[in-house]
Motif scaffolding. Sequence first.
Motif, PDB file in Angstrom:
ATOM      1  N   ASP A  57       0.821  -1.216   0.000  1.00 39.13           N
ATOM      2  CA  ASP A  57       0.000   0.000   0.000  1.00 39.13           C
ATOM      3  C   ASP A  57       0.850   1.260   0.000  1.00 39.13           C
ATOM      4  OD1 ASP A  57      -2.378  -1.438   0.026  1.00 39.13           O
ATOM      5  OD2 ASP A  57      -2.391  -1.568   2.218  1.00 39.13           O
ATOM      6  N   GLU A  58       2.061   1.165   0.536  1.00 36.32           N
ATOM      7  CA  GLU A  58       2.984   2.283   0.562  1.00 36.32           C
ATOM      8  C   GLU A  58       4.392   1.733   0.681  1.00 36.32           C
ATOM      9  OE1 GLU A  58       2.960   4.675   4.263  1.00 36.32           O
ATOM     10  OE2 GLU A  58       1.323   3.325   4.836  1.00 36.32           O
ATOM     11  N   PRO A  59       5.403   2.527   0.346  1.00 38.29           N
ATOM     12  CA  PRO A  59       6.772   2.003   0.381  1.00 38.29           C
ATOM     13  C   PRO A  59       7.239   1.745   1.810  1.00 38.29           C
ATOM     14  CG  PRO A  59       6.789   4.358  -0.060  1.00 38.29           C
ATOM     15  CD  PRO A  59       5.362   3.933  -0.121  1.00 38.29           C
ATOM     16  N   VAL A  60       8.046   0.708   1.964  1.00 40.33           N
ATOM     17  CA  VAL A  60       8.677   0.420   3.249  1.00 40.33           C
ATOM     18  C   VAL A  60       9.894   1.323   3.386  1.00 40.33           C
ATOM     19  CG1 VAL A  60       9.898  -1.325   4.607  1.00 40.33           C
ATOM     20  CG2 VAL A  60       7.859  -1.963   3.270  1.00 40.33           C
ATOM     21  N   MET A  61       9.937   2.095   4.460  1.00 37.72           N
ATOM     22  CA  MET A  61      10.976   3.088   4.644  1.00 37.72           C
ATOM     23  C   MET A  61      11.636   2.916   6.008  1.00 37.72           C
ATOM     24  SD  MET A  61      10.870   4.799   1.843  1.00 37.72           S
ATOM     25  CE  MET A  61      11.855   6.237   2.267  1.00 37.72           C
ATOM     26  N   PRO A  62      12.822   3.504   6.213  1.00 38.66           N
ATOM     27  CA  PRO A  62      13.453   3.457   7.530  1.00 38.66           C
ATOM     28  C   PRO A  62      12.522   4.022   8.601  1.00 38.66           C
ATOM     29  CG  PRO A  62      14.988   4.320   5.893  1.00 38.66           C
ATOM     30  CD  PRO A  62      13.652   4.226   5.232  1.00 38.66           C
ATOM     31  N   ASP A  63      12.595   3.474   9.816  1.00 36.76           N
ATOM     32  CA  ASP A  63      11.702   3.891  10.899  1.00 36.76           C
ATOM     33  C   ASP A  63      11.957   5.329  11.344  1.00 36.76           C
ATOM     34  OD1 ASP A  63      10.413   1.461  10.958  1.00 36.76           O
ATOM     35  OD2 ASP A  63      11.772   0.609  12.445  1.00 36.76           O
ATOM     36  N   THR A  64      13.199   5.759  11.300  1.00 33.60           N
ATOM     37  CA  THR A  64      13.535   7.098  11.766  1.00 33.60           C
ATOM     38  C   THR A  64      14.293   7.837  10.669  1.00 33.60           C
ATOM     39  OG1 THR A  64      15.615   6.319  12.741  1.00 33.60           O
ATOM     40  CG2 THR A  64      13.663   6.368  14.163  1.00 33.60           C
ATOM     41  N   VAL A  65      14.178   9.155  10.707  1.00 28.61           N
ATOM     42  CA  VAL A  65      14.926   9.981   9.773  1.00 28.61           C
ATOM     43  C   VAL A  65      16.336  10.144  10.316  1.00 28.61           C
ATOM     44  CG1 VAL A  65      15.096  12.226   8.657  1.00 28.61           C
ATOM     45  CG2 VAL A  65      12.860  11.181   9.022  1.00 28.61           C
ATOM     46  N   ARG A  66      17.309   9.665   9.588  1.00 26.84           N
ATOM     47  CA  ARG A  66      18.698   9.747  10.005  1.00 26.84           C
ATOM     48  C   ARG A  66      19.465  10.590   8.995  1.00 26.84           C
ATOM     49  NH1 ARG A  66      20.009   3.395  10.634  1.00 26.84           N
ATOM     50  NH2 ARG A  66      21.875   4.153   9.565  1.00 26.84           N
ATOM     51  N   GLU A  71      22.204   4.949   4.045  1.00 21.34           N
ATOM     52  CA  GLU A  71      22.604   3.728   4.727  1.00 21.34           C
ATOM     53  C   GLU A  71      21.412   3.074   5.409  1.00 21.34           C
ATOM     54  OE1 GLU A  71      25.456   2.140   4.521  1.00 21.34           O
ATOM     55  OE2 GLU A  71      26.095   3.694   3.114  1.00 21.34           O
ATOM     56  N   ALA A  72      20.546   3.902   5.998  1.00 23.18           N
ATOM     57  CA  ALA A  72      19.356   3.359   6.646  1.00 23.18           C
ATOM     58  C   ALA A  72      18.459   2.660   5.631  1.00 23.18           C
ATOM     59  CB  ALA A  72      18.599   4.475   7.354  1.00 23.18           C
ATOM     60  N   TRP A  73      18.324   3.245   4.459  1.00 24.68           N
ATOM     61  CA  TRP A  73      17.507   2.629   3.401  1.00 24.68           C
ATOM     62  C   TRP A  73      18.154   1.333   2.911  1.00 24.68           C
ATOM     63  CZ3 TRP A  73      18.867   2.154  -1.868  1.00 24.68           C
ATOM     64  CH2 TRP A  73      17.842   1.725  -2.720  1.00 24.68           C
ATOM     65  N   ARG A  74      19.481   1.340   2.727  1.00 28.14           N
ATOM     66  CA  ARG A  74      20.187   0.148   2.240  1.00 28.14           C
ATOM     67  C   ARG A  74      20.096  -1.008   3.217  1.00 28.14           C
ATOM     68  NH1 ARG A  74      26.197   1.014   0.860  1.00 28.14           N
ATOM     69  NH2 ARG A  74      25.973  -1.241   0.670  1.00 28.14           N
ATOM     70  N   ASP A  79      14.045  -6.502  -1.342  1.00 31.39           N
ATOM     71  CA  ASP A  79      12.784  -6.958  -1.922  1.00 31.39           C
ATOM     72  C   ASP A  79      11.575  -6.279  -1.298  1.00 31.39           C
ATOM     73  OD1 ASP A  79      14.089  -8.727  -3.647  1.00 31.39           O
ATOM     74  OD2 ASP A  79      14.116 -10.320  -2.138  1.00 31.39           O
ATOM     75  N   LEU A  80      11.801  -5.521  -0.208  1.00 33.31           N
ATOM     76  CA  LEU A  80      10.687  -4.882   0.488  1.00 33.31           C
ATOM     77  C   LEU A  80      10.810  -3.364   0.540  1.00 33.31           C
ATOM     78  CD1 LEU A  80      10.292  -7.288   3.555  1.00 33.31           C
ATOM     79  CD2 LEU A  80       8.924  -7.256   1.454  1.00 33.31           C
ATOM     80  N   ARG A  81      12.032  -2.847   0.605  1.00 29.00           N
ATOM     81  CA  ARG A  81      12.213  -1.413   0.798  1.00 29.00           C
ATOM     82  C   ARG A  81      11.669  -0.616  -0.393  1.00 29.00           C
ATOM     83  NH1 ARG A  81      18.778  -1.790   0.024  1.00 29.00           N
ATOM     84  NH2 ARG A  81      18.793  -1.766  -2.275  1.00 29.00           N
ATOM     85  N   GLY A  82      11.345   0.641  -0.145  1.00 29.82           N
ATOM     86  CA  GLY A  82      10.843   1.493  -1.214  1.00 29.82           C
ATOM     87  C   GLY A  82      11.794   1.543  -2.395  1.00 29.82           C
ATOM     88  N   ILE A  83      11.243   1.506  -3.595  1.00 27.09           N
ATOM     89  CA  ILE A  83      12.038   1.555  -4.824  1.00 27.09           C
ATOM     90  C   ILE A  83      12.438   3.003  -5.065  1.00 27.09           C
ATOM     91  CG2 ILE A  83      12.050   1.101  -7.303  1.00 27.09           C
ATOM     92  CD1 ILE A  83       9.732  -0.923  -6.722  1.00 27.09           C
TER      93      ILE A  83
END
Length: 300
Positions: A57-66, A71-74, A79-83
């Motif tokens: 329904d929406e992209p999977v993103m890091p829990d906190t803004v760093r 690096e947090a996104w990587r 297969d799940l993280r936002g494209i």
Amino acid sequence: MTDAPAPYQFFTVAVLRTERITPAMARVILGGADLARMATAGRDQRVKLFLPHPGQDEPVMPDTVRADWYEAWRELDPDLRGIMRTYTVRELTRDPHELVIDFALHGAPDGGDGTEGDTGAGNSAGDDGAESGPASRWARTARPGDRIAVLAPVDEENSAYDFRPPNGTDWILLTADESAVPAIAGILESLPPGMPARVWIEIHDSADRQVLPTKADAEITWLVANTSPATTDAVRAATLPEGTPYAWVAGESATVKAVRRHLVRERGFDRRTVKFSGYWRRGTSEDHLLRVAEDPAEDS
């Protein structure tokens, strides 16, 4: 004492509406509760879009803004993280607060993950003749309420735009393909009244011409595939204005390099006054370039 805000922040936005600007260009208008904090320099302002995978329904993103958001996104499951894709802002409006992104669409609508043109700051969501990639598929099917994430500046003066003509510039030269039309549009809107500008834009079909408002003294030449000269040849044949130029060259990497080589070696432009950006590379997706950055053996 509070910490200063990061120069770039994540925003959660949702599709408000979509428009088909030309047969090959889709406009997506996005809204969000905190878009009032987002900023843009106009011109060729870049942002990062994070799109959901099919079934999300929406992209999977890091829990906190760093600060080290990349690096947090990587660290998330690929297969799940936002494209992630890099795009140019077409417009950021106030009252209402809306973010406008134009997507150049090429490729088969129902294709797989094939070659994509959005390998840099360009707004091409699929390479000509290739299957549609994730950005193209998303733009083609976006509906009101669909959610994505955006990494964008919160200060108008930021490092994510390149069009910066120095004082003393007498005239502007711009070349682009469809992937860079949104940037060209923003640049033309930013030029002062009467500024001479010579512009070449390569498109696949004459129906993809757009009205590009500007107060500049702009001569815009649309180069239609298979009927017009290639961009480099068209620039080579042109009579250019006198005075000190500033050139901004963007689009497919090989064409960009050829135009820059012509301007510097044959026209005698100071290389410091030629800003060039390979927005995409034929046969290569942004996913591939990310893999190469992490493992150079991927490019062998």
